[in-house]
Motif scaffolding. Structure first.
Motif, PDB file in Angstrom:
ATOM      1  N   ALA A  23      64.568 -13.385 -14.907  1.00  0.00           N
ATOM      2  CA  ALA A  23      64.595 -12.233 -14.025  1.00  0.00           C
ATOM      3  C   ALA A  23      63.327 -12.216 -13.187  1.00  0.00           C
ATOM      4  CB  ALA A  23      64.723 -10.932 -14.816  1.00  0.00           C
ATOM      5  N   ILE A  24      63.432 -11.593 -12.024  1.00  0.00           N
ATOM      6  CA  ILE A  24      62.281 -11.465 -11.139  1.00  0.00           C
ATOM      7  C   ILE A  24      62.287 -10.066 -10.555  1.00  0.00           C
ATOM      8  CG2 ILE A  24      63.531 -12.449  -9.170  1.00  0.00           C
ATOM      9  CD1 ILE A  24      60.812 -13.728  -8.332  1.00  0.00           C
ATOM     10  N   SER A  25      61.128  -9.436 -10.546  1.00  0.00           N
ATOM     11  CA  SER A  25      61.010  -8.068 -10.083  1.00  0.00           C
ATOM     12  C   SER A  25      60.698  -8.016  -8.603  1.00  0.00           C
ATOM     13  CB  SER A  25      59.919  -7.335 -10.870  1.00  0.00           C
ATOM     14  OG  SER A  25      58.638  -7.801 -10.490  1.00  0.00           O
ATOM     15  N   ARG A  26      60.737  -6.805  -8.068  1.00  0.00           N
ATOM     16  CA  ARG A  26      60.410  -6.591  -6.662  1.00  0.00           C
ATOM     17  C   ARG A  26      58.984  -7.040  -6.359  1.00  0.00           C
ATOM     18  NH1 ARG A  26      58.583  -1.756  -4.308  1.00  0.00           N
ATOM     19  NH2 ARG A  26      59.013  -0.733  -6.316  1.00  0.00           N
ATOM     20  N   GLY A  27      58.109  -6.907  -7.332  1.00  0.00           N
ATOM     21  CA  GLY A  27      56.738  -7.327  -7.148  1.00  0.00           C
ATOM     22  C   GLY A  27      56.494  -8.800  -7.390  1.00  0.00           C
ATOM     23  N   GLY A  28      57.529  -9.544  -7.756  1.00  0.00           N
ATOM     24  CA  GLY A  28      57.402 -10.972  -7.958  1.00  0.00           C
ATOM     25  C   GLY A  28      57.140 -11.405  -9.383  1.00  0.00           C
ATOM     26  N   THR A  29      57.064 -10.464 -10.304  1.00  0.00           N
ATOM     27  CA  THR A  29      56.863 -10.805 -11.704  1.00  0.00           C
ATOM     28  C   THR A  29      58.127 -11.421 -12.280  1.00  0.00           C
ATOM     29  OG1 THR A  29      55.286  -8.988 -11.957  1.00  0.00           O
ATOM     30  CG2 THR A  29      56.219  -9.923 -13.963  1.00  0.00           C
ATOM     31  N   THR A  30      57.979 -12.539 -12.973  1.00  0.00           N
ATOM     32  CA  THR A  30      59.117 -13.219 -13.576  1.00  0.00           C
ATOM     33  C   THR A  30      59.125 -13.022 -15.077  1.00  0.00           C
ATOM     34  OG1 THR A  30      57.903 -15.307 -13.748  1.00  0.00           O
ATOM     35  CG2 THR A  30      59.191 -14.932 -11.754  1.00  0.00           C
TER      36      THR A  30
END
Length: 120
Positions: free
Chosen positions: A50-57
């Motif tokens: 998964a990847i968040s809007r902030g780019g965290t995977t």
């Protein structure tokens, strides 16, 4: 309100590679998190990446180092590059997006699923 299309999947031999994509469309205001889950026969659905809007995977240890998730914000699309595939990876892979709609609703959308089969 939000639809996901996930072309890809297929049959590969162990050690091979596949690339999945997932494109979101509809009344989207913001996608918070996007990624894939997979479910094999007789097993529970589990997170793949998964990847968040902030780019965290977020990737579990079972795929870390072999799979890579990336995103194209302009296209509301994420990609999953799967290398060094193992027979254990045989499953239906489902794209998921946690989003805020233009009506300010919080929704979790699922793709139709795509079969990935890894032969030994």
């Amino acid at each position: 309100q939000v639809q996901l299309v996930e072309p890809g999947g297929g049959l590969v031999q162990a050690g091979g590679s596949l690339r999945l994509s997932c494109a979101a469309s509809g009344s989207i205001f913001r996608i918070n998190t996007m990624g894939w889950y997979r479910q094999a026969v007789g097993k529970k659905r589990e997170l793949v990446a998964a990847i968040s809007r902030g780019g965290t995977t977020n990737l579990p240890d079972s795929v870390k180092g072999r799979f890579t998730i990336s995103r194209d914000d302009a296209k509301n699309t994420v990609y999953l590059q799967m290398n060094s595939l193992k027979p254990e990876g045989t499953a239906v892979y489902y794209c998921n997006a946690a989003s805020v709609t233009t009506d300010s609703a919080l929704v979790s959308a699922w793709g139709q699923g795509t079969q990935v089969t890894v032969s030994s």
